[in-house]
Motif scaffolding. Structure first.
Motif, PDB file in Angstrom:
ATOM      1  N   GLN A 125     -19.956  -1.091  -0.555  1.00  0.00           N
ATOM      2  CA  GLN A 125     -21.084  -2.014  -0.442  1.00  0.00           C
ATOM      3  C   GLN A 125     -22.307  -1.337  -1.061  1.00  0.00           C
ATOM      4  OE1 GLN A 125     -21.665  -3.754   3.397  1.00  0.00           O
ATOM      5  NE2 GLN A 125     -23.389  -4.982   2.697  1.00  0.00           N
ATOM      6  N   PHE A 126     -22.577  -1.717  -2.309  1.00  0.00           N
ATOM      7  CA  PHE A 126     -23.663  -1.121  -3.079  1.00  0.00           C
ATOM      8  C   PHE A 126     -25.017  -1.417  -2.443  1.00  0.00           C
ATOM      9  CE2 PHE A 126     -26.713  -1.626  -6.647  1.00  0.00           C
ATOM     10  CZ  PHE A 126     -26.770  -0.302  -7.045  1.00  0.00           C
ATOM     11  N   ASN A 127     -25.217  -2.672  -2.044  1.00  0.00           N
ATOM     12  CA  ASN A 127     -26.415  -3.079  -1.306  1.00  0.00           C
ATOM     13  C   ASN A 127     -26.057  -4.321  -0.497  1.00  0.00           C
ATOM     14  OD1 ASN A 127     -26.678  -5.371  -3.035  1.00  0.00           O
ATOM     15  ND2 ASN A 127     -27.863  -4.177  -4.507  1.00  0.00           N
ATOM     16  N   THR A 128     -27.021  -4.951   0.128  1.00  0.00           N
ATOM     17  CA  THR A 128     -26.722  -6.098   1.003  1.00  0.00           C
ATOM     18  C   THR A 128     -26.174  -7.294   0.225  1.00  0.00           C
ATOM     19  OG1 THR A 128     -29.012  -6.850   0.860  1.00  0.00           O
ATOM     20  CG2 THR A 128     -28.423  -5.456   2.751  1.00  0.00           C
ATOM     21  N   HIS A 129     -26.349  -7.312  -1.084  1.00  0.00           N
ATOM     22  CA  HIS A 129     -25.901  -8.449  -1.894  1.00  0.00           C
ATOM     23  C   HIS A 129     -24.686  -8.145  -2.757  1.00  0.00           C
ATOM     24  CE1 HIS A 129     -29.494 -10.643  -0.782  1.00  0.00           C
ATOM     25  NE2 HIS A 129     -30.214  -9.592  -1.100  1.00  0.00           N
ATOM     26  N   THR A 130     -24.316  -6.879  -2.929  1.00  0.00           N
ATOM     27  CA  THR A 130     -23.277  -6.528  -3.895  1.00  0.00           C
ATOM     28  C   THR A 130     -22.241  -5.579  -3.294  1.00  0.00           C
ATOM     29  OG1 THR A 130     -24.927  -6.683  -5.647  1.00  0.00           O
ATOM     30  CG2 THR A 130     -22.853  -5.589  -6.200  1.00  0.00           C
ATOM     31  N   THR A 131     -20.969  -5.956  -3.439  1.00  0.00           N
ATOM     32  CA  THR A 131     -19.856  -5.107  -3.047  1.00  0.00           C
ATOM     33  C   THR A 131     -18.940  -4.934  -4.255  1.00  0.00           C
ATOM     34  OG1 THR A 131     -19.935  -5.950  -0.776  1.00  0.00           O
ATOM     35  CG2 THR A 131     -17.910  -4.833  -1.455  1.00  0.00           C
ATOM     36  N   LEU A 132     -18.609  -3.709  -4.575  1.00  0.00           N
ATOM     37  CA  LEU A 132     -17.659  -3.403  -5.640  1.00  0.00           C
ATOM     38  C   LEU A 132     -16.319  -3.076  -5.000  1.00  0.00           C
ATOM     39  CD1 LEU A 132     -19.900  -1.152  -7.898  1.00  0.00           C
ATOM     40  CD2 LEU A 132     -19.455  -3.608  -8.130  1.00  0.00           C
ATOM     41  N   SER A 133     -15.247  -3.597  -5.587  1.00  0.00           N
ATOM     42  CA  SER A 133     -13.918  -3.411  -4.994  1.00  0.00           C
ATOM     43  C   SER A 133     -12.904  -3.015  -6.055  1.00  0.00           C
ATOM     44  CB  SER A 133     -13.436  -4.709  -4.338  1.00  0.00           C
ATOM     45  OG  SER A 133     -14.322  -5.128  -3.325  1.00  0.00           O
ATOM     46  N   LEU A 134     -11.999  -2.134  -5.665  1.00  0.00           N
ATOM     47  CA  LEU A 134     -10.849  -1.772  -6.482  1.00  0.00           C
ATOM     48  C   LEU A 134      -9.611  -2.173  -5.692  1.00  0.00           C
ATOM     49  CD1 LEU A 134      -9.510  -0.348  -8.899  1.00  0.00           C
ATOM     50  CD2 LEU A 134      -9.628   1.781  -7.560  1.00  0.00           C
ATOM     51  N   PHE A 135      -8.804  -3.040  -6.288  1.00  0.00           N
ATOM     52  CA  PHE A 135      -7.579  -3.515  -5.644  1.00  0.00           C
ATOM     53  C   PHE A 135      -6.376  -2.907  -6.360  1.00  0.00           C
ATOM     54  CE2 PHE A 135     -10.690  -6.910  -5.018  1.00  0.00           C
ATOM     55  CZ  PHE A 135     -10.608  -7.098  -3.651  1.00  0.00           C
ATOM     56  N   ALA A 136      -5.396  -2.467  -5.605  1.00  0.00           N
ATOM     57  CA  ALA A 136      -4.129  -1.978  -6.150  1.00  0.00           C
ATOM     58  C   ALA A 136      -3.029  -2.807  -5.498  1.00  0.00           C
ATOM     59  CB  ALA A 136      -3.944  -0.502  -5.848  1.00  0.00           C
ATOM     60  N   ARG A 137      -2.323  -3.559  -6.305  1.00  0.00           N
ATOM     61  CA  ARG A 137      -1.285  -4.445  -5.785  1.00  0.00           C
ATOM     62  C   ARG A 137       0.098  -3.915  -6.192  1.00  0.00           C
ATOM     63  NH1 ARG A 137      -5.239  -7.764  -4.615  1.00  0.00           N
ATOM     64  NH2 ARG A 137      -6.414  -9.056  -6.005  1.00  0.00           N
ATOM     65  N   ASN A 138       1.055  -4.089  -5.313  1.00  0.00           N
ATOM     66  CA  ASN A 138       2.434  -3.653  -5.544  1.00  0.00           C
ATOM     67  C   ASN A 138       2.451  -2.160  -5.908  1.00  0.00           C
ATOM     68  OD1 ASN A 138       5.192  -3.532  -5.941  1.00  0.00           O
ATOM     69  ND2 ASN A 138       5.214  -4.868  -7.731  1.00  0.00           N
ATOM     70  N   LEU A 139       1.914  -1.355  -5.027  1.00  0.00           N
ATOM     71  CA  LEU A 139       1.769   0.079  -5.283  1.00  0.00           C
ATOM     72  C   LEU A 139       3.070   0.785  -5.650  1.00  0.00           C
ATOM     73  CD1 LEU A 139      -0.789   1.264  -2.584  1.00  0.00           C
ATOM     74  CD2 LEU A 139      -1.068   1.283  -5.064  1.00  0.00           C
ATOM     75  N   THR A 140       4.184   0.362  -5.101  1.00  0.00           N
ATOM     76  CA  THR A 140       5.466   1.012  -5.375  1.00  0.00           C
ATOM     77  C   THR A 140       6.109   0.490  -6.651  1.00  0.00           C
ATOM     78  OG1 THR A 140       6.646  -0.573  -3.996  1.00  0.00           O
ATOM     79  CG2 THR A 140       5.890   1.464  -2.927  1.00  0.00           C
ATOM     80  N   ASP A 141       5.435  -0.431  -7.331  1.00  0.00           N
ATOM     81  CA  ASP A 141       5.929  -1.033  -8.580  1.00  0.00           C
ATOM     82  C   ASP A 141       7.307  -1.652  -8.381  1.00  0.00           C
ATOM     83  OD1 ASP A 141       5.486  -1.780 -11.197  1.00  0.00           O
ATOM     84  OD2 ASP A 141       6.365   0.042 -12.040  1.00  0.00           O
ATOM     85  N   ARG A 142       7.451  -2.347  -7.276  1.00  0.00           N
ATOM     86  CA  ARG A 142       8.727  -2.977  -6.908  1.00  0.00           C
ATOM     87  C   ARG A 142       9.069  -4.123  -7.847  1.00  0.00           C
ATOM     88  NH1 ARG A 142      11.371  -4.824  -1.480  1.00  0.00           N
ATOM     89  NH2 ARG A 142      13.216  -5.722  -2.410  1.00  0.00           N
ATOM     90  N   PHE A 143      10.316  -4.219  -8.247  1.00  0.00           N
ATOM     91  CA  PHE A 143      10.823  -5.331  -9.050  1.00  0.00           C
ATOM     92  C   PHE A 143      11.274  -6.408  -8.062  1.00  0.00           C
ATOM     93  CE2 PHE A 143      14.103  -7.608 -11.393  1.00  0.00           C
ATOM     94  CZ  PHE A 143      13.468  -7.802 -12.620  1.00  0.00           C
ATOM     95  N   TYR A 144      10.703  -7.601  -8.165  1.00  0.00           N
ATOM     96  CA  TYR A 144      11.019  -8.653  -7.201  1.00  0.00           C
ATOM     97  C   TYR A 144      10.833 -10.028  -7.848  1.00  0.00           C
ATOM     98  CZ  TYR A 144       5.988  -9.359  -6.608  1.00  0.00           C
ATOM     99  OH  TYR A 144       4.653  -9.628  -6.830  1.00  0.00           O
ATOM    100  N   THR A 145      11.376 -11.024  -7.200  1.00  0.00           N
ATOM    101  CA  THR A 145      11.236 -12.407  -7.644  1.00  0.00           C
ATOM    102  C   THR A 145      10.240 -13.094  -6.723  1.00  0.00           C
ATOM    103  OG1 THR A 145      13.517 -12.487  -8.411  1.00  0.00           O
ATOM    104  CG2 THR A 145      12.443 -14.595  -7.979  1.00  0.00           C
TER     105      THR A 145
END
Length: 169
Positions: A125-145
């Protein structure tokens, strides 16, 4: 808890498969539970689980009678669990999500395997109006349908990262 019944679902005419008609019924009974636990001022857990028992009560299509089969794409079990840890303007999150096996067709002859994924996020939370986010999805790099198109399985996204800014004004 829920008990849903749907009438006049769209299906293919058994005698003329190129034509769609209204006919058949399907029902679903299930339960969904969710909750949040604040372990202390910095640590929070949240999660949910769902169980769905869905079926066609009546459905005739060109391939035959589908009564008693599960509608395509409907998993019996789903679950999510997240842990969030906040220190000052920073929050780290780690989560797991699970989708049970599904079917790719109304005949229930093509099974789509269950999958579980692990995701993470880091927010500042940079300030009361701004939040910076880093998202990491499927961390294990799973192969799925994650979806199907007819009898084709569509592969879910591999490991990916996303940087986002949430600006409120």
């Amino acid at each position: 808890a829920y008990d849903i019944k749907k009438d006049d679902i769209i299906t293919r005419d058994p005698n003329r498969p190129a034509i769609s008609i209204q006919g058949g019924t399907q029902s679903a009974k299930g339960v969904e539970l969710g909750g949040v636990l604040r372990a202390n001022a910095a640590l929070r857990f949240e999660g949910n689980v769902g169980y769905t028992d869905a079926q066609f009560d009546t459905l005739r299509e060109a391939g035959g009678n589908r009564a008693g089969n599960r509608p395509q794409g409907v998993a019996k079990q789903t679950a999510n669990l997240w842990a969030h840890y906040r220190v000052g303007a920073w929050q780290a999150s780690l989560g797991a999500r699970h989708v049970g096996k599904r079917f790719a067709n109304n005949a229930n002859t093509i099974e789509v395997p269950a999958y579980s994924l692990i995701d993470a996020a880091l927010h500042w939370q940079f300030n009361t109006h701004t939040t910076l986010s880093l998202f990491a999805r499927n961390l294990t790099d799973r192969f799925y349908t994650n979806a199907t198109y007819g009898s084709q399985f569509l592969v879910g996204p591999g490991r990916q990262f996303e940087l986002a800014a949430n600006v409120r004004f």
